[in-house]
Design a protein around this motif. Structure first.
Motif, PDB file in Angstrom:
ATOM      1  N   THR A  45      56.264  14.182   6.332  1.00 43.03           N
ATOM      2  CA  THR A  45      56.552  13.476   7.583  1.00 43.03           C
ATOM      3  C   THR A  45      57.933  12.836   7.607  1.00 43.03           C
ATOM      4  O   THR A  45      58.222  12.002   8.474  1.00 43.03           O
ATOM      5  CB  THR A  45      55.474  12.409   7.849  1.00 43.03           C
ATOM      6  N   GLY A  46      58.783  13.197   6.665  1.00 43.70           N
ATOM      7  CA  GLY A  46      60.187  12.820   6.761  1.00 43.70           C
ATOM      8  C   GLY A  46      60.582  11.531   6.088  1.00 43.70           C
ATOM      9  O   GLY A  46      61.723  11.076   6.252  1.00 43.70           O
ATOM     10  N   ASP A  57      52.737  13.544  -0.981  1.00 48.84           N
ATOM     11  CA  ASP A  57      53.104  14.814  -0.341  1.00 48.84           C
ATOM     12  C   ASP A  57      53.214  14.640   1.172  1.00 48.84           C
ATOM     13  O   ASP A  57      54.114  15.201   1.816  1.00 48.84           O
ATOM     14  CB  ASP A  57      52.066  15.890  -0.666  1.00 48.84           C
ATOM     15  N   TYR A  58      52.287  13.864   1.750  1.00 52.37           N
ATOM     16  CA  TYR A  58      52.305  13.650   3.199  1.00 52.37           C
ATOM     17  C   TYR A  58      53.526  12.838   3.608  1.00 52.37           C
ATOM     18  O   TYR A  58      54.142  13.107   4.651  1.00 52.37           O
ATOM     19  CB  TYR A  58      51.021  12.947   3.641  1.00 52.37           C
ATOM     20  N   ASP A  79      44.079   3.773   7.098  1.00 49.88           N
ATOM     21  CA  ASP A  79      43.447   3.692   5.778  1.00 49.88           C
ATOM     22  C   ASP A  79      43.470   5.032   5.062  1.00 49.88           C
ATOM     23  O   ASP A  79      43.391   5.090   3.832  1.00 49.88           O
ATOM     24  CB  ASP A  79      41.998   3.219   5.904  1.00 49.88           C
ATOM     25  N   GLY A  80      43.574   6.116   5.819  1.00 48.90           N
ATOM     26  CA  GLY A  80      43.673   7.435   5.203  1.00 48.90           C
ATOM     27  C   GLY A  80      44.956   7.611   4.428  1.00 48.90           C
ATOM     28  O   GLY A  80      45.054   8.483   3.557  1.00 48.90           O
ATOM     29  N   LEU A  81      45.963   6.793   4.722  1.00 52.19           N
ATOM     30  CA  LEU A  81      47.252   6.836   4.040  1.00 52.19           C
ATOM     31  C   LEU A  81      47.327   5.804   2.914  1.00 52.19           C
ATOM     32  O   LEU A  81      48.373   5.620   2.300  1.00 52.19           O
ATOM     33  CB  LEU A  81      48.377   6.592   5.054  1.00 52.19           C
ATOM     34  N   SER A  99      42.960  17.202   2.767  1.00 53.57           N
ATOM     35  CA  SER A  99      44.342  16.902   3.120  1.00 53.57           C
ATOM     36  C   SER A  99      44.433  15.455   3.586  1.00 53.57           C
ATOM     37  O   SER A  99      43.425  14.813   3.895  1.00 53.57           O
ATOM     38  CB  SER A  99      44.816  17.837   4.241  1.00 53.57           C
ATOM     39  N   LEU A 100      45.636  14.953   3.659  1.00 53.14           N
ATOM     40  CA  LEU A 100      45.831  13.586   4.154  1.00 53.14           C
ATOM     41  C   LEU A 100      45.330  13.467   5.592  1.00 53.14           C
ATOM     42  O   LEU A 100      44.697  12.467   5.959  1.00 53.14           O
ATOM     43  CB  LEU A 100      47.315  13.208   4.056  1.00 53.14           C
ATOM     44  N   ALA A 101      45.571  14.502   6.381  1.00 55.62           N
ATOM     45  CA  ALA A 101      45.111  14.470   7.778  1.00 55.62           C
ATOM     46  C   ALA A 101      43.593  14.437   7.849  1.00 55.62           C
ATOM     47  O   ALA A 101      43.016  13.775   8.725  1.00 55.62           O
ATOM     48  CB  ALA A 101      45.656  15.673   8.535  1.00 55.62           C
TER      49      ALA A 101
END
Length: 857
Positions: free
Chosen positions: A420-421, A415-416, A309-311, A386-388
């Motif tokens: 993370t590619g 951005d995250y 859910d953080g994403l 931050s996303l983390a």
């Protein structure tokens, strides 16, 4: 977990096996199925992982199986004639969507080609949408996209549109998640069920290959590694060898499942923790399935699925039956939730971590009451997280009791994804779709006022360094009050905040010899210090913060006592890469925080054994020993049977408490140790600033690390690749296995379901108060040598050293039946103060283990 007052029933006069009626109904439905053209397409795996086996499965086989999970529906369709009518209706209904008129093309930036088409919420021209929380908009889009007037109806869509008025009425809605996430403890029984459903299909003369997941299923093997070897350069390899020795059979079963079933990806052991792998790799955020765009959503058989859910991906944990139904295309029936709006303002102060924040949020939300609700975060403080950090907060949704803690997609999310590619084209698609469909938050533009069921607010500047414990994740203690709180815990009566240690015994010192070195242990001394758990190991800020604490401590000459079991279990290989890049891993190693494996360890109870001399000193002297871990759960009996006090803390604090060696310390006033120069060292001398951490993160955490880690994730390791498995689409059950057992659900099944049967003459089996959790109901940790499960294993020639854990044996229904309510810290009111997995049998009055009492007829 939400509080639960329980009064459970013992075996009644109904015939054995009736408790499995839901699963029997599901298989019965699957057996009578035939393919139906035109069903809604399932969501494919990411292109890079697409398998030639990923052709469409039988939509009717799986869809009908799920549809009949409800008992009343099963009874209504118990005849083959009704089933035939139902099949024809499904086949015709599944070809239509009531909202096709709002299917809209999404052009790529710059014009020309398009990303695909999507069901446009703005095209509804309904002013209610602007007021909906973002999390509810995801439910709305799913209902519209799946609206076939059969599984999902226009009335369901209207309920969601009218959320402000309908949510307080506790109305039910269907929800079809885009995918399912499993870990190996909880995933094994799901695959076992699919395997025995195939057997049932075969026995009743139908095609077993019709039993397949209809939506993508990702299973990450991450819960089997234990910290058998710690404080060693060879710990990773040694622990993996032991992991394969114990679990070779179940790993082989899962590897068989990865080839036998379509639409199922199995991530091999040693790859990382499921929720971190989900965050960094598996999550799509937006699906493009055959040119149809829609939001990613997921249900998982692990409560901390909420981390995603953080994403901005809607996800939460469910039970095995619900997950299997979702896998088979069944919409989940859920109560349309209320949504708590949680406003964040300000900025975290220097030295305060995301762990401190989540423990604060957890306490606030538990007090507010959010069981069965969504929590949606918003406000100016979002731009400072931050996303983390957001993922850390979302992860602990089960601990504050919410279905999920949701962070809508914004620029930080994009951005995250780049970090993370994820490809530029993917990120562009995600942004374009979510902006077009009113699901993207742009803090640079004015936002329409959204409505929430209730409101909370937190100024981030007010968050203080803290821990939670000693027995529950929401019992927050500020760092400055830790010593006084600990002393009160020793004084208090036995309970969530008490151990009832007599005053005259609180200073007791137990002497022992640790490998020839004289040692002592007292109440509150730390015996386990673990940097572990999905909650924190996905967050570079706290991981590198811990490494900086280690660096400063090593430079001052501080050491960790050798009898403290220290460990570092990263959630993915990316963590090792950035710790190596920063040059800080060597300091963690120096203090004993060597990497022990890539998976869920101490937080799930896979802490391994303490040294025999430490165990003896604790047991013989009745010491209240402590564990400090960067986890999300600390219930008694979970982390380790001998650590009665367990504190959740940030990774940097885990290192600090390992150095101090006790939780009975005031870090503001008392030294943490003595330097090599003989000077007293205080907490403030080793604590890094926010700026120091940010600088290391910026220079050490790079996109290529994620790309290289996940390009190799499905390649496995030599031990995994050497596993030889059957090529058959039916699993070859081994009757002597104590890990994988053919369940009894479908053995005597016929084409006509038997119908419901009443429960008669049932008695109360257990009587509980509040705060009964899944840890009490079905523990995942150690199998006690005197338990019914241990007796079962001994009768089959399994030695104590090979018992493994309840979680690792969830593929055996016989073990899990004996492990139900087997928590050694269970408090049953029938026992009048006695603690343990026993009960008083009614009506005989005999005191028995819970399992044995349940078996008495």
């Amino acid at each position: 977990m939400p509080p639960l007052t329980s009064a459970l029933l013992s075996r009644s006069t109904t015939a054995s096996g009736s408790s499995s009626s839901a699963r029997i109904s599901a298989a019965a439905a699957a057996v009578i199925s035939n393919p139906a053209a035109g069903a809604a397409p399932s969501s494919p795996p990411p292109p890079a992982r697409q398998s030639p086996r990923s052709r469409p499965a039988s939509p009717f086989a799986s869809g009908l199986a799920g549809r009949l999970f409800g008992g009343h529906r099963a009874a209504a369709r118990s005849s083959s004639t009704a089933a035939a009518v139902f099949e024809r209706r499904f086949a015709s209904a599944a070809t239509r969507n009531s909202y096709d008129e709002i299917l809209t093309s999404l052009a790529k930036p710059g014009g020309g080609a398009e990303f695909g088409k999507y069901y446009s919420l703005p095209a509804l021209s309904d002013p209610r949408i602007e007021r909906l929380p973002y999390s509810i908009r995801i439910l709305l889009e799913s209902a519209i996209r799946n609206c076939d007037e059969f599984q999902v109806s226009g009335k369901d869509v209207e309920k969601i549109l009218d959320w402000e008025k309908s949510a307080p009425k506790l109305v039910e809605i269907p929800f079809k998640p885009a995918r399912v996430l499993l870990q190996d403890f909880t995933g094994v029984p799901a695959v076992v069920d699919l395997a025995c459903m195939r057997d049932a299909m075969s026995k009743l003369g139908s095609d077993p290959n019709k039993i397949n997941p209809l939506v993508p299923v990702d299973l990450v093997i991450d819960h089997s590694v234990q910290v058998d070897v710690a404080r060693s350069e060879n710990a990773v390899q040694a622990n993996m060898e032991l992991e394969f020795y114990r679990n070779k059979e179940r790993f082989g079963f899962l590897k068989w499942g990865s080839t036998a079933f379509r639409n199922m990806l199995v991530v091999p052991p040693g790859s990382g923790i499921v929720h971190q792998v989900n965050l960094e790799y598996l999550a799509r955020v937006v699906f493009n399935n055959g040119g149809i765009l829609y939001p990613d959503s997921v249900v998982g058989t692990d409560s901390h699925t909420t981390m995603i859910d953080g994403l901005g991906v809607a996800g939460w944990g469910v039970g095995g039956i619900e997950a299997e139904a979702a896998m088979l295309g069944q919409p989940m029936s859920m109560v349309l939730p209320g949504v708590v709006g949680f406003k964040l303002t300000g900025k975290l102060r220097n030295g305060v971590t995301a762990t401190d924040l989540v423990l604060t949020v957890t306490q606030m939300l538990r007090k507010h009451g959010v069981v069965g609700k969504f929590v949606e975060f918003y406000g100016g403080g979002m731009s400072e997280l931050s996303l983390a950090d957001r993922a850390t907060i979302a992860n602990m949704s089960p601990e504050y009791g919410a279905t999920m803690g949701f962070f809508p997609v914004d620029g930080k999310t994009l951005d995250y994804l780049k970090l993370t590619g994820r490809s530029d084209d993917t990120v562009a698609m995600v942004e374009s779709y979510l902006r077009a469909n009113k699901m993207f938050v742009d803090y640079n533009q004015p936002e329409a006022e959204r409505v929430y069921s209730s409101y909370l607010e937190l100024n981030l500047e007010e968050v203080e360094p803290c821990l939670s414990g000693p027995k529950r994740p929401h019992d927050r203690v500020t760092l400055k009050n830790m010593k006084s709180d600990w002393i009160s815990c020793l004084d208090n009566d036995v309970g969530f905040k008490g151990f009832a240690v007599p005053k005259e015994s609180q200073g007791k010192v137990a002497e022992f010899s640790f490998h020839g070195t004289p040692a002592t242990i007292k109440h509150g001394d730390v015996v386990i210090a673990a940097i572990t758990s999905c909650t924190n190991t996905s967050n570079p800020n706290v991981m590198l913060g811990a490494a900086l604490v280690a660096k400063k401590a090593c430079e001052l000459g501080l050491e960790v006592k050798p009898w403290i079991k220290t460990s570092l279990a990263p959630g993915s290989g990316v963590v090792k890469k950035y710790l190596d890049k920063s040059g800080l891993q060597k300091y963690l190693d120096q203090l004993g925080f060597n990497i022990v494996g890539y998976g869920c360890t101490t937080c799930i109870g896979n802490s391994g054994e303490l040294d025999e001399t430490v165990s003896a000193a604790i047991s013989e002297n009745d010491i209240v020993a402590a564990a400090v871990l960067s986890g999300n759960r600390n219930f008694e009996g979970r982390v380790h049977p001998l650590t009665r006090a367990n504190y959740l803390a940030s990774p940097p604090l885990v290192v600090a408490y390992a150095l101090a060696g006790t939780v009975n310390i005031d870090f503001e006033k008392e030294p943490i140790g003595t330097s090599k120069d003989g000077k007293e060292v205080y907490f403030r001398d080793i604590w890094p600033s926010t700026e120091e951490i940010a600088e290391v993160v910026k220079s050490s955490v790079l996109p290529d690390m994620f790309k290289s880690t996940y390009e190799a994730i499905t390649k496995g390791n030599p031990m995994w690749n050497e596993l030889s498995v059957s090529a058959s689409t039916l699993y070859p059950w081994d009757s002597s296995s104590t890990y994988i057992h053919e369940p009894p659900y479908f053995k005597d099944m016929t084409m006509t379901p038997p119908g419901p049967r009443p429960v008669k003459d049932a008695y109360c089996l257990l009587n509980f108060g509040d705060s009964i959790t899944t840890d009490h109901i079905s523990p995942a940790g150690n199998i006690h040598p005197d338990s019914p499960a241990a007796k079962y294993l001994k009768e089959r020639g399994v030695e104590r050293k090979d018992f493994n854990s309840y979680g690792s044996r969830r593929g055996n229904d016989e073990i899990m039946a004996r492990g139900t309510f087997a928590n050694i810290r269970l408090v049953n009111k029938f026992l009048k103060g006695e603690v343990g997995p026993k009960t008083t049998h009614i009506p005989s009055g005999e005191k028995l283990s819970v399992f044995d009492a349940a078996m008495v007829i």
